[in-house]
Each structure stands twice: as C-alpha cells, then as structure tokens.
Enzyme design. Structure first.
Site, PDB file in Angstrom:
ATOM      1  N   MET A 160       0.838  -1.201   0.000  1.00  0.00           N
ATOM      2  CA  MET A 160       0.000   0.000   0.000  1.00  0.00           C
ATOM      3  C   MET A 160       0.878   1.258   0.000  1.00  0.00           C
ATOM      4  SD  MET A 160      -3.444  -0.930   2.044  1.00  0.00           S
ATOM      5  CE  MET A 160      -2.831  -0.660   3.694  1.00  0.00           C
ATOM      6  N   HIS A 198       8.997  -3.371   3.799  1.00  0.00           N
ATOM      7  CA  HIS A 198       8.637  -3.607   2.400  1.00  0.00           C
ATOM      8  C   HIS A 198       9.889  -3.937   1.573  1.00  0.00           C
ATOM      9  CE1 HIS A 198       5.393  -0.590   3.562  1.00  0.00           C
ATOM     10  NE2 HIS A 198       4.673  -1.613   3.150  1.00  0.00           N
ATOM     11  N   GLN A 241     -10.504  -2.741   2.026  1.00  0.00           N
ATOM     12  CA  GLN A 241     -10.039  -3.436   3.225  1.00  0.00           C
ATOM     13  C   GLN A 241     -10.062  -2.538   4.465  1.00  0.00           C
ATOM     14  OE1 GLN A 241      -6.083  -4.150   1.360  1.00  0.00           O
ATOM     15  NE2 GLN A 241      -5.272  -3.764   3.398  1.00  0.00           N
ATOM     16  N   GLY A 301       4.732 -10.264   4.144  1.00  0.00           N
ATOM     17  CA  GLY A 301       5.522 -10.137   5.361  1.00  0.00           C
ATOM     18  C   GLY A 301       4.895 -10.883   6.532  1.00  0.00           C
ATOM     19  N   GLN A 302       5.742 -11.452   7.347  1.00  0.00           N
ATOM     20  CA  GLN A 302       5.251 -12.104   8.573  1.00  0.00           C
ATOM     21  C   GLN A 302       4.626 -11.083   9.522  1.00  0.00           C
ATOM     22  OE1 GLN A 302       8.037 -14.538  10.980  1.00  0.00           O
ATOM     23  NE2 GLN A 302       6.610 -14.082  12.658  1.00  0.00           N
ATOM     24  N   GLN A 356      -2.779 -12.272   7.801  1.00  0.00           N
ATOM     25  CA  GLN A 356      -3.009 -11.972   6.382  1.00  0.00           C
ATOM     26  C   GLN A 356      -2.305 -13.003   5.506  1.00  0.00           C
ATOM     27  OE1 GLN A 356      -2.860  -7.912   4.450  1.00  0.00           O
ATOM     28  NE2 GLN A 356      -0.794  -8.587   4.011  1.00  0.00           N
TER      29      GLN A 356
HETATM   30  P1  AMP Z   1       1.327  -2.940   3.474  1.00  0.00           P
HETATM   31  O1  AMP Z   1       1.902  -1.884   2.594  1.00  0.00           O
HETATM   32  O2  AMP Z   1       1.216  -2.545   4.904  1.00  0.00           O
HETATM   33  O3  AMP Z   1       0.043  -3.530   2.913  1.00  0.00           O
HETATM   34  O4  AMP Z   1       2.374  -4.118   3.464  1.00  0.00           O
HETATM   35  C1  AMP Z   1       2.779  -4.724   2.252  1.00  0.00           C
HETATM   36  C2  AMP Z   1       3.549  -5.980   2.573  1.00  0.00           C
HETATM   37  O5  AMP Z   1       4.695  -5.641   3.352  1.00  0.00           O
HETATM   38  C3  AMP Z   1       2.720  -6.978   3.411  1.00  0.00           C
HETATM   39  O6  AMP Z   1       2.966  -8.292   2.931  1.00  0.00           O
HETATM   40  C4  AMP Z   1       3.270  -6.773   4.786  1.00  0.00           C
HETATM   41  O7  AMP Z   1       3.158  -7.911   5.608  1.00  0.00           O
HETATM   42  C5  AMP Z   1       4.725  -6.455   4.502  1.00  0.00           C
HETATM   43  N1  AMP Z   1       5.325  -5.750   5.637  1.00  0.00           N
HETATM   44  C6  AMP Z   1       4.862  -4.627   6.245  1.00  0.00           C
HETATM   45  N2  AMP Z   1       5.647  -4.297   7.295  1.00  0.00           N
HETATM   46  C7  AMP Z   1       6.630  -5.231   7.348  1.00  0.00           C
HETATM   47  C8  AMP Z   1       7.737  -5.454   8.216  1.00  0.00           C
HETATM   48  N3  AMP Z   1       8.013  -4.653   9.244  1.00  0.00           N
HETATM   49  N4  AMP Z   1       8.529  -6.520   7.971  1.00  0.00           N
HETATM   50  C9  AMP Z   1       8.264  -7.362   6.935  1.00  0.00           C
HETATM   51  N5  AMP Z   1       7.234  -7.209   6.086  1.00  0.00           N
HETATM   52  C10 AMP Z   1       6.420  -6.165   6.279  1.00  0.00           C
END
Ligand code: AMP
Length: 288
Positions: free
Chosen positions: A36, A43, A67, A153-154, A159
């Site tokens: 996002m 990321h 969402q 991401g974990q 999710q």
């Molecule tokens: P988002 O932009 O928040 O939708 O996240 C996009 C992807 O980045 C998702 O798969 C998240 O789980 C992953 N992500 C977000 N923050 C972290 C983090 N601190 N460590 C690893 N992956 C992350």
C-alpha cells in the site's frame, strides 16, 4: 538526488499485462510484491527477496479502499509515491503498478472473495470485512500481474495465512513466500502506521515487542500453559499508560485456533491501540 533510473510506473491494467507479457516472453520468472506504499525497510526486505529469486520484479502500490472499515484510516493513510519510487529505483525494480481506484474496481464490480476459516478469527473479528477486501484485491492483483511468486511479510501473520488459504482453496497458480518481520533497532515492528505515533506514543509502542519477548521468555523458562503465557503478555502491555488491548493471544501457527498447551512453533499475536493508533505484531515462539 538518487542516481538510479526510475522504474516504469504503470497505472493501466492493460498496459501492465502487456509489460508483464514481454518480461515473460523474455523467459523471466515474475515476482510480485503487493504493497500500500509508504514504503519502509519492511517492504524493502520483500522487494530484495523478490529481486534475488526472480528475473523480473513487479511492485504494486495501491491503498485498497475495500479493506478499510468505515471508521478506519483510509483517507489519511500515508501516500508517498515519489519517495516510494526513489526507494524502488535504488533496488532496480522493473515495474511499479500504481492503479487508480477506477482501474481496480470498475463501476459494475460486484464479485468478492469471502475468506472463511483462518480469516474469521482475531483480525477478522476486530475488523469485519477487512480480509474480504484483502483477499479480493490480492486475487485481482494476482489476475492482473499473473506472478510466479508473490511476497508477503510475517508482520501481517494472519493476512499471510489468509492468502495461503485462498491460494490453496481457489487453486491459484502462484507460490507464496513469507519474509521475516523487519524491526527498528529497539524492536518496534516497522509499519507505515508508525508515522501516526507521537514521540511519546512511539516509546509506549515498545510494549508490543516487550510483550512478545516476555511470551518467548516464559516458554523458554518452561511455561507451557497458554493462559499463563497470555497473562504475562497482558501484564507487560498493561504497563503502558492507556494501551488498549484488542487481543494478545498464543495460538496454533496454521489455523490460529486457540491451544491449551504452548509448544515451540506456536505464534503469539497481538493488536493494541496506542493513542488511537492500532498496531499489530506477532512472534513465533521457540523454547531456547
Ligand atoms: P502494506 O503496505 O502494509 O500492505 O504491506 C505490504 C507488505 O509488506 C505486506 O505483505 C506486509 O506484511 C509487509 N510488511 C509490512 N511491514 C513489514 C515489516 N516490518 N517486515 C516485513 N514485512 C512487512
């Protein structure tokens, strides 16, 4: 000034398909990182994993309205496209897909993915409709990009499980990789929402990591009772003034169902509001 070449930014689904088709025709394995935006090192760890394993890497930047609940932060969610593109340029990303809402949800859009099972617990209860929006947009993005491998991401543990379940249940032909959570030096999980935190709230937010550490330490010290370990997590969270706990649990790592006894591999998950900002984090517990 960054010296790297900006990645190609595509807003149109048809153009995306053409660009990916050309990469595939060139024999490249297509990796995909859905985001996002408001990119941070969390990321970027997914982006680097994607680059390392795939001949071509596509990153999407799309703040998916479906969402977010009606009282959530969709309108004020950080949007930092220029800075995001600089970061992606430095990693040598081939394609960035940054669609407008109209390109994703056409006027007649009427089909939704309704994930059950693991999607019905925890976040599913606190944020009704959230995973319906996530699963729908991820399936749509998979249909647009048609990646061979997709990276999550974990940090968003549940999710990732929901996506795995959807891919298995709907026979989607994509490999799912889940990369470890990237943290700040003091343990706070990186998140685009951390920018909402005041300096005081940022300090208080450390209780999430401390709580997960305490759960880990309790298991390592021989505690096996779920209730006792969850109690320890709550005690740590209660030390932060005005932290509102939505859940702090230890559950089965695949189903996220409650467990009576904690074994290595169980996952501790929590959602806590600090000064109104909702933060989530998790840790897979291993007895040291
Ligand atoms: P988002 O932009 O928040 O939708 O996240 C996009 C992807 O980045 C998702 O798969 C998240 O789980 C992953 N992500 C977000 N923050 C972290 C983090 N601190 N460590 C690893 N992956 C992350």
């Amino acid at each position: 000034m960054p010296s790297h070449v900006r990645p190609t930014v595509i807003h149109d689904v048809g153009m995306l398909r053409e660009a990916v088709k050309a990469l595939r025709a060139a024999g490249k394995r297509i990796g995909f990182v859905p985001t996002m935006g408001a990119l941070h090192e969390g990321h970027m760890s997914l982006v680097r994993a994607c680059r390392a394993e795939c001949g071509a890497s596509v990153v999407s930047i799309y703040v998916n309205p479906s969402q977010f609940g009606p009282s959530e932060d969709f309108a004020r969610y950080p949007r930092t496209l220029e800075a995001d593109l600089d970061l992606l340029a430095a990693e040598g990303i081939d394609l960035v897909f940054a669609p407008e809402n109209e390109a994703v949800y056409g006027p007649g859009h009427a089909t939704w993915v309704d994930p059950g099972g693991v999607a019905e617990l925890l976040e599913g209860q606190c944020r009704p409709g959230h995973f319906r929006g996530v699963a729908t947009v991820v399936l749509k993005l998979f249909g647009m990009v048609r990646p061979d491998v997709a990276y999550f991401g974990q940090k968003d543990y549940q999710q990732a499980q929901v996506i795995r379940q959807m891919v298995a249940d709907l026979d989607v032909s994509v490999e799912i990789r889940v990369c470890p959570t990237v943290r700040e030096a003091d343990g706070l999980a990186m998140s685009s929402r951390n920018r909402y935190l005041s300096p005081e709230a940022r300090q208080r937010a450390l209780v999430l990591w401390r709580s997960l550490e305490a759960a880990h330490a309790a298991l390592s010290a021989g505690e096996r009772s779920t209730a006792a370990i969850e109690g320890t997590m709550h005690e740590v969270l209660a030390t932060a003034p005005e932290a509102e706990i939505e859940y702090a649990v230890v559950v089965h790592p695949d189903t996220l169902a409650p467990i009576d006894r904690v074994e290595s591999g169980a996952v501790a998950l929590l959602a806590v509001r600090i000064e109104g900002t909702r933060l989530i984090d998790n840790r897979i517990l291993q007895a040291d």
